[in-house]
Motif scaffolding. Structure first.
Motif, mmCIF file in Angstrom:
data_model
loop_
_atom_site.group_PDB
_atom_site.id
_atom_site.type_symbol
_atom_site.label_atom_id
_atom_site.label_comp_id
_atom_site.label_asym_id
_atom_site.label_seq_id
_atom_site.Cartn_x
_atom_site.Cartn_y
_atom_site.Cartn_z
ATOM 1 N N ALA A 99 18.419 -9.386 -3.884
ATOM 2 C CA ALA A 99 19.647 -10.067 -4.277
ATOM 3 C C ALA A 99 20.390 -9.308 -5.365
ATOM 4 O O ALA A 99 21.587 -9.030 -5.247
ATOM 5 N N ASP A 100 19.680 -8.967 -6.453
ATOM 6 C CA ASP A 100 20.350 -8.361 -7.605
ATOM 7 C C ASP A 100 20.830 -6.946 -7.338
ATOM 8 O O ASP A 100 21.790 -6.489 -7.961
ATOM 9 N N GLU A 312 14.353 -1.165 -18.180
ATOM 10 C CA GLU A 312 14.439 -2.332 -19.050
ATOM 11 C C GLU A 312 14.858 -3.598 -18.315
ATOM 12 O O GLU A 312 14.664 -4.710 -18.804
ATOM 13 N N ARG A 313 15.397 -3.481 -17.119
ATOM 14 C CA ARG A 313 15.864 -4.650 -16.372
ATOM 15 C C ARG A 313 14.807 -5.184 -15.410
ATOM 16 O O ARG A 313 15.011 -6.233 -14.791
ATOM 17 N N VAL A 318 11.873 -9.831 -12.691
ATOM 18 C CA VAL A 318 10.666 -10.464 -12.161
ATOM 19 C C VAL A 318 10.541 -11.896 -12.678
ATOM 20 O O VAL A 318 10.219 -12.823 -11.926
ATOM 21 N N GLU A 319 10.808 -12.092 -13.964
ATOM 22 C CA GLU A 319 10.697 -13.428 -14.547
ATOM 23 C C GLU A 319 11.676 -14.405 -13.896
ATOM 24 O O GLU A 319 11.330 -15.549 -13.594
ATOM 25 N N LYS A 320 12.882 -13.956 -13.659
ATOM 26 C CA LYS A 320 13.878 -14.819 -13.026
ATOM 27 C C LYS A 320 13.522 -15.097 -11.566
ATOM 28 O O LYS A 320 13.816 -16.169 -11.040
ATOM 29 N N GLY A 321 12.900 -14.141 -10.908
ATOM 30 C CA GLY A 321 12.509 -14.339 -9.519
ATOM 31 C C GLY A 321 11.377 -15.335 -9.359
ATOM 32 O O GLY A 321 11.304 -16.063 -8.362
#
Length: 465
Positions: A99-100, A312-313, A318-321
């Motif tokens: 998605a991103d 850094e992204r 991963v946390e948002k996923g």
């Protein structure tokens, strides 16, 4: 021969945690399911808590010691999360990367451009059938449903019109077509010919998936008209991205787990020697966990880097996923706990005992036994293994084609009417944002159509070949 098979199967099965008779067990099953449905629909209790309470009610009414009921529930929950939870997590990470980075946009835009209008349900059932061939159902859902949701949202399609064909493709492969693990278990149990079973499986699968997928989805879309849930849809990548991955690179990343798992299945068929180094290597790289993990790692280079993502992204991505899937993991795990409680209280054995004296044709017997165990335990795998073990002696006097049809009858029966004791039921419910009633009207009815149509085609084929 049927009685001998039951006795052999019962000898291998662990002793139930209760000595309740068949009548008491039957009442316990109905009561446990009723508690779950009532708590969710009337009291609006979260499905995780409802499944937990329903499992305790089932065990108590069956007369099982409470400590053993708790052990069964936690064992089933742990096994389900261990087997499916990590896959869901990896799939969520891969979906977020798609998605991103803009890769999902590329896939969806291409699908919408190439297969619009009435062709879309047929395109989805074809894609799902190909992807679902070597995969466990849950893995196929993890890989495919985010794309389904995006196509429904972007193309303004009915979610059921697009989703039901995709689910039908995955489910038919799950139950009928080797080298999927389910049919392979039955093939081994009844000593069927793999090539003949594969050919007949495809022959049965094609009309079955058409009826249960694109055709039934017309009615499902009228019965349940819901939008794709925003919380589960990967959002469109920022328009500020200068570049996004190409269609080929994105598709290759999505299909990498499919290729690895299919390669493992083919190597297992061709070599069939657990000590062979090649087979051992493919057993590792073709396992669902490693295959999905490989796709995530490859995606860093094929998806994130072309979109300009730095190191850094990666952690925030991963946390948002992972955030949206916490509830799904608990619900699916609790569904596995309820299923294990059913099995450990002896419900599966009860079904076998009741059916052992039935005097009906072997193919119909296999289908009915698989249906009964599926309804009682919620597990297509348990239904397949148990039914195959029960009717295996009947295959001794069958022709090669009829032995293959016996495998397909078992597979068809194992898919019948998924409901609240099936982890897949909760997985579909949560991904699509449905209520329990809506899930039954769509997913459960679709599974029943697959089971009945495939079973009918198997019986028809047995009369002409």
């Amino acid at each position: 021969m049927t009685r001998l098979s039951v006795e052999m199967l019962a000898a291998d099965a662990p002793a139930p945690i209760t000595s309740a008779g068949h009548a008491q067990l039957g009442i316990a099953v109905l009561a446990g399911i009723a508690v779950i449905v009532l708590l969710i629909t009337q009291f609006k209790l979260h499905a995780f808590l409802s499944l937990t309470i329903g499992s305790l009610a089932l065990g108590a009414i069956a007369g099982a010691p409470l400590d053993k009921v708790l052990t069964s529930f936690t064992t089933g929950l742990g096994a389900t999360v261990a087997g499916v939870g990590v896959l869901i997590a990896l799939g969520a990470i891969l979906g977020k990367m798609l998605a991103d980075s803009g890769g999902a946009d590329q896939i969806v835009d291409t699908i919408l451009a190439k297969a619009g209008g009435r062709a879309m349900p047929w395109a989805m059932v074809l894609i799902a059938s190909v992807i679902g061939l070597p995969l466990f159902f849950e893995v196929g859902v993890v890989l495919l449903i985010p794309v389904v949701l995006m196509v429904a949202k972007r193309g303004n399609y009915s979610l059921m019109r697009i989703g039901i064909p995709a689910l039908a493709g995955l489910s038919v492969m799950h139950g009928l077509v080797p080298p999927h693990p389910g049919p392979l278990v039955a093939i081994d149990a009844v000593k069927a010919n793999l090539g003949v079973t594969l050919a007949l499986g495809v022959l049965v699968a094609i009309p079955t998936v058409i009826i249960a997928g694109p055709l039934f989805s017309r009615y499902a879309a009228r019965w349940v008209d819901v939008p794709a849930p925003d919380r589960m849809i990967p959002q469109r990548a920022s328009e500020e991205l200068e570049n996004r991955p190409g269609f080929g690179a994105t598709l290759a990343t999505i299909l990498l787990p499919v290729v690895l798992m299919l390669s493992k299945a083919l190597v297992d068929i061709l070599i069939d020697d657990p000590t062979n180094l090649t087979q051992r290597v493919f057993d590792v790289i073709g396992s669902p966990l490693i295959a999905l993990l490989a796709a995530v790692l490859v995606g860093i280079f094929t998806l994130l880097r072309p979109a300009g993502f730095g190191r850094e992204r990666l952690t925030p991505l991963v946390e948002k996923g992972l955030a949206p899937i916490a509830g799904i993991l608990l619900i699916v795990g609790a569904g596995g706990g309820f299923k294990q409680t059913l099995i450990d209280t002896g419900v599966g054995r009860m079904i076998l005992d009741i059916s052992k004296d039935w005097s009906i044709p072997a193919l119909l017997l296999a289908w009915l036994i698989a249906v009964g165990i599926r309804l009682a335990t919620g597990s297509a795998t348990v239904a397949t293994v148990s039914a195959a073990g029960l009717v295996a002696p009947l295959a001794a006097d069958m022709s090669t084609t009829h032995t293959a049809l016996l495998v397909l009858a078992i597979g068809a029966g194992s898919l019948f009417f998924s409901h609240v004791n099936d982890a897949g039921f909760w997985l579909v419910k949560e991904y699509f944002g449905l209520s329990v009633g809506q899930t039954i009207k769509t997913w459960s009815v679709m599974e029943t159509i697959i089971s009945v149509v495939a079973g009918g085609l198997v019986l028809l084929l047995s009369l002409v070949i």
